[in-house]
Every structure is written in structure tokens, then in C-alpha cells.
Scaffold this motif. Structure first.
Motif, PDB file in Angstrom:
ATOM      1  N   SER A  62       1.081  -0.973   0.669  1.00 22.74           N
ATOM      2  CA  SER A  62      -0.030   0.359   0.435  1.00 22.74           C
ATOM      3  C   SER A  62       1.215   1.640  -0.052  1.00 22.74           C
ATOM      4  O   SER A  62       0.383   2.381  -0.136  1.00 22.74           O
ATOM      5  N   GLU A  63       2.301   1.407   0.252  1.00 21.28           N
ATOM      6  CA  GLU A  63       3.103   2.300   0.147  1.00 21.28           C
ATOM      7  C   GLU A  63       2.954   2.680  -0.856  1.00 21.28           C
ATOM      8  O   GLU A  63       3.790   3.701  -1.032  1.00 21.28           O
ATOM      9  N   SER A  64       3.514   1.635  -2.008  1.00 24.78           N
ATOM     10  CA  SER A  64       3.831   2.327  -3.079  1.00 24.78           C
ATOM     11  C   SER A  64       2.260   2.849  -3.566  1.00 24.78           C
ATOM     12  O   SER A  64       2.779   3.581  -4.466  1.00 24.78           O
ATOM     13  N   VAL A  65       1.172   2.665  -3.473  1.00 26.21           N
ATOM     14  CA  VAL A  65       0.127   2.906  -3.959  1.00 26.21           C
ATOM     15  C   VAL A  65       0.131   4.587  -3.792  1.00 26.21           C
ATOM     16  O   VAL A  65       0.215   5.264  -4.092  1.00 26.21           O
ATOM     17  N   ALA A  66       0.244   4.232  -2.320  1.00 21.32           N
ATOM     18  CA  ALA A  66       0.706   6.100  -1.582  1.00 21.32           C
ATOM     19  C   ALA A  66       1.895   7.027  -2.237  1.00 21.32           C
ATOM     20  O   ALA A  66       1.510   7.803  -1.991  1.00 21.32           O
ATOM     21  N   VAL A  67       2.520   6.642  -2.429  1.00 22.79           N
ATOM     22  CA  VAL A  67       3.441   7.415  -2.970  1.00 22.79           C
ATOM     23  C   VAL A  67       2.620   7.657  -4.187  1.00 22.79           C
ATOM     24  O   VAL A  67       2.689   9.074  -4.756  1.00 22.79           O
ATOM     25  N   GLU A  68       2.332   7.061  -5.287  1.00 23.87           N
ATOM     26  CA  GLU A  68       1.427   7.271  -6.183  1.00 23.87           C
ATOM     27  C   GLU A  68       0.318   9.053  -5.991  1.00 23.87           C
ATOM     28  O   GLU A  68       0.542   9.270  -6.487  1.00 23.87           O
ATOM     29  N   MET A  69      -0.464   8.359  -4.970  1.00 25.40           N
ATOM     30  CA  MET A  69      -0.816   9.332  -4.363  1.00 25.40           C
ATOM     31  C   MET A  69      -0.628  10.503  -4.252  1.00 25.40           C
ATOM     32  O   MET A  69      -0.597  11.386  -4.387  1.00 25.40           O
ATOM     33  N   ARG A  70       0.398  10.444  -3.588  1.00 23.48           N
ATOM     34  CA  ARG A  70       1.036  11.322  -3.272  1.00 23.48           C
ATOM     35  C   ARG A  70       1.474  12.630  -3.894  1.00 23.48           C
ATOM     36  O   ARG A  70       1.525  13.638  -3.809  1.00 23.48           O
ATOM     37  N   ARG A  71       2.157  11.889  -4.640  1.00 18.52           N
ATOM     38  CA  ARG A  71       2.356  12.608  -6.464  1.00 18.52           C
ATOM     39  C   ARG A  71       2.000  13.423  -6.566  1.00 18.52           C
ATOM     40  O   ARG A  71       1.411  13.948  -7.964  1.00 18.52           O
ATOM     41  N   GLN A  72       0.179  12.612  -6.882  1.00 19.21           N
ATOM     42  CA  GLN A  72      -1.336  13.527  -7.308  1.00 19.21           C
ATOM     43  C   GLN A  72      -2.029  14.698  -6.714  1.00 19.21           C
ATOM     44  O   GLN A  72      -2.938  15.120  -7.103  1.00 19.21           O
ATOM     45  N   GLY A  73      -0.942  14.592  -5.467  1.00 19.57           N
ATOM     46  CA  GLY A  73      -2.138  15.505  -4.956  1.00 19.57           C
ATOM     47  C   GLY A  73      -2.528  15.094  -3.499  1.00 19.57           C
ATOM     48  O   GLY A  73      -3.256  15.774  -2.580  1.00 19.57           O
ATOM     49  N   PHE A  74      -2.835  13.890  -3.340  1.00 21.95           N
ATOM     50  CA  PHE A  74      -3.611  14.054  -2.390  1.00 21.95           C
ATOM     51  C   PHE A  74      -2.471  13.804  -0.975  1.00 21.95           C
ATOM     52  O   PHE A  74      -1.318  13.696  -1.311  1.00 21.95           O
ATOM     53  N   GLN A  75      -2.956  13.736   0.222  1.00 23.23           N
ATOM     54  CA  GLN A  75      -2.692  13.368   1.392  1.00 23.23           C
ATOM     55  C   GLN A  75      -3.153  12.164   2.290  1.00 23.23           C
ATOM     56  O   GLN A  75      -3.677  11.705   2.621  1.00 23.23           O
ATOM     57  N   THR A  76      -2.392  11.518   2.504  1.00 24.78           N
ATOM     58  CA  THR A  76      -2.499  10.052   2.818  1.00 24.78           C
ATOM     59  C   THR A  76      -2.601  10.002   4.034  1.00 24.78           C
ATOM     60  O   THR A  76      -1.414  10.626   5.516  1.00 24.78           O
ATOM     61  N   VAL A  77      -3.885   9.085   4.967  1.00 20.95           N
ATOM     62  CA  VAL A  77      -3.710   9.569   6.566  1.00 20.95           C
ATOM     63  C   VAL A  77      -4.158   8.162   6.637  1.00 20.95           C
ATOM     64  O   VAL A  77      -3.893   7.515   6.388  1.00 20.95           O
TER      65      VAL A  77
END
Length: 191
Positions: A62-77
Motif C-alpha cells: 500500500s505504501e507503493s500506492v500511497a507514494v503515487e497518490m501523494r505525487r498526484q496531490g492527495f495526502q495519505t492518512v
């Protein structure tokens, strides 16, 4: 005559080798959304299989997906209670049929025919393994799905490319390339 055969064989070998280098570096990616802007916000990632929620394996992937989501401007919580969006991550591997390959082949002209001749060493029999990651993003407030996509890659079972630790980060990057992507189209994305 010998120089012509040698030149033709050399060209055929170069073409065969260049094709081998291109064949294994793409993922098939399909994405779906409503063509509406997706506002960025806080995002929680959960597994499709709830029993995986506390596993080290899921946290790693899930951290692999989180890294990509943060690149897209999302903040993971760290919890769904803090999130505006919930992303559900599913990872699957399936083994396909056994494929018989002669290794690398070169077309050798013999008279008026060209005969495919195996050269070098290569897998003779191999089982193919397909790794797929799928992500669905929905708004926490109303449960509306705003985006979903999947990326898959097939490799020889037993190869580095067939392992989850190799495939998942690369598939996550491919899945979120040009986010949100063209809906309803399967594209090949370079890994």
C-alpha cells in the motif's frame, strides 16, 4: 553469397534481440472515471481483503500506492475516519499456461526459404505469471466511486519481474501515470 547470408543473419539477430528488450517493459493499464475533476484531499488506503489490513505485506504494497497518490496531490492518512477519500487496493497473481519457447530465434535463409533457428540459451518451458493491482477511489461522505483502475504485467514465473516486490511498485507507477487517465481505454504504459 556468404556475405549476403551473413549480413541477413546479422540483421535478423539484431532485430530479434531488440524485440526481446522491448517486450517485457510495459504494463496493461485501464482506468475508469466520470470525466469530472477529482478534487485532491485526504486519502486512506484499505485492502480489498479486510483480513490483510494489519499485515506487513499489505502495508508494504500500500505504501507503493500511497507514494503515487501523494505525487498526484492527495495526502495519505492513517485511518478512514480522517479521510475524505478511501482507496481500496487489491493485488492478485495468477499463473497461466506453460509456454514452450525455443529461446532466441534467428531467421536463416536456406535457398528460397527462411528457417527460424534457435540460438543461445533461453527458457524452453516456462509458466507465465500475471500480477495485477486494482484500485478504487470513493468519496467518504457519500460513498460515490470517483475513479478506478487496474494495471497488470505478465512475466515468466520464477523471474524477478514476477515477484510482488518488483511488480507492485512499478504497476502502481504505471497505474497513476497521467492520472486520472483516459477512461475506458486499455493502454500500454512503460514500466
Amino acid at each position: 553469397m556468404k556475405k549476403g547470408i551473413l549480413a541477413a543473419s546479422s540483421i535478423a539477430l539484431m532485430i530479434a534481440l531488440s524485440a526481446c528488450g522491448r517486450g517485457g517493459i510495459y504494463a496493461d493499464v485501464a482506468r475508469f472515471h466520470t470525466n469530472q475533476p477529482i478534487n485532491r484531499g485526504t486519502l486512506f488506503i484499505q485492502p480489498a481483503d479486510p483480513s490483510m489490513a494489519n499485515s506487513l505485506e499489505f502495508r508494504t504494497h500500500s505504501e507503493s500506492v500511497a507514494v503515487e497518490m501523494r505525487r498526484q496531490g492527495f495526502q495519505t492518512v492513517p485511518s478512514a475516519a480522517q479521510a475524505q477519500y478511501v482507496a481500496t487496493l487489491d493485488i492478485a497473481q495468477t499463473d497461466g499456461t506453460t509456454v514452450t519457447r525455443p529461446g532466441t530465434t534467428v531467421g536463416v535463409p536456406v535457398g528460397s526459404a527462411i528457417i527460424a533457428t534457435p540460438v543461445g540459451r533461453g527458457p524452453r518451458n516456462s509458466t507465465e505469471r500475471t500480477t495485477t493491482i486494482a484500485v478504487q477511489i470513493q468519496r467518504q461522505g457519500d460513498g460515490q466511486k470517483v475513479w478506478e483502475g487496474r494495471a497488470s504485467k505478465t512475466a515468466n514465473a520464477g523471474s524477478q519481474e514476477s515477484t510482488l516486490t518488483w511488480a507492485v511498485p512499478r504497476l502502481a507507477t504505471a497505474l497513476f501515470t497521467d492520472f486520472p487517465g483516459t477512461p475506458g481505454v486499455t493502454q500500454q504504459v512503460r514500466l
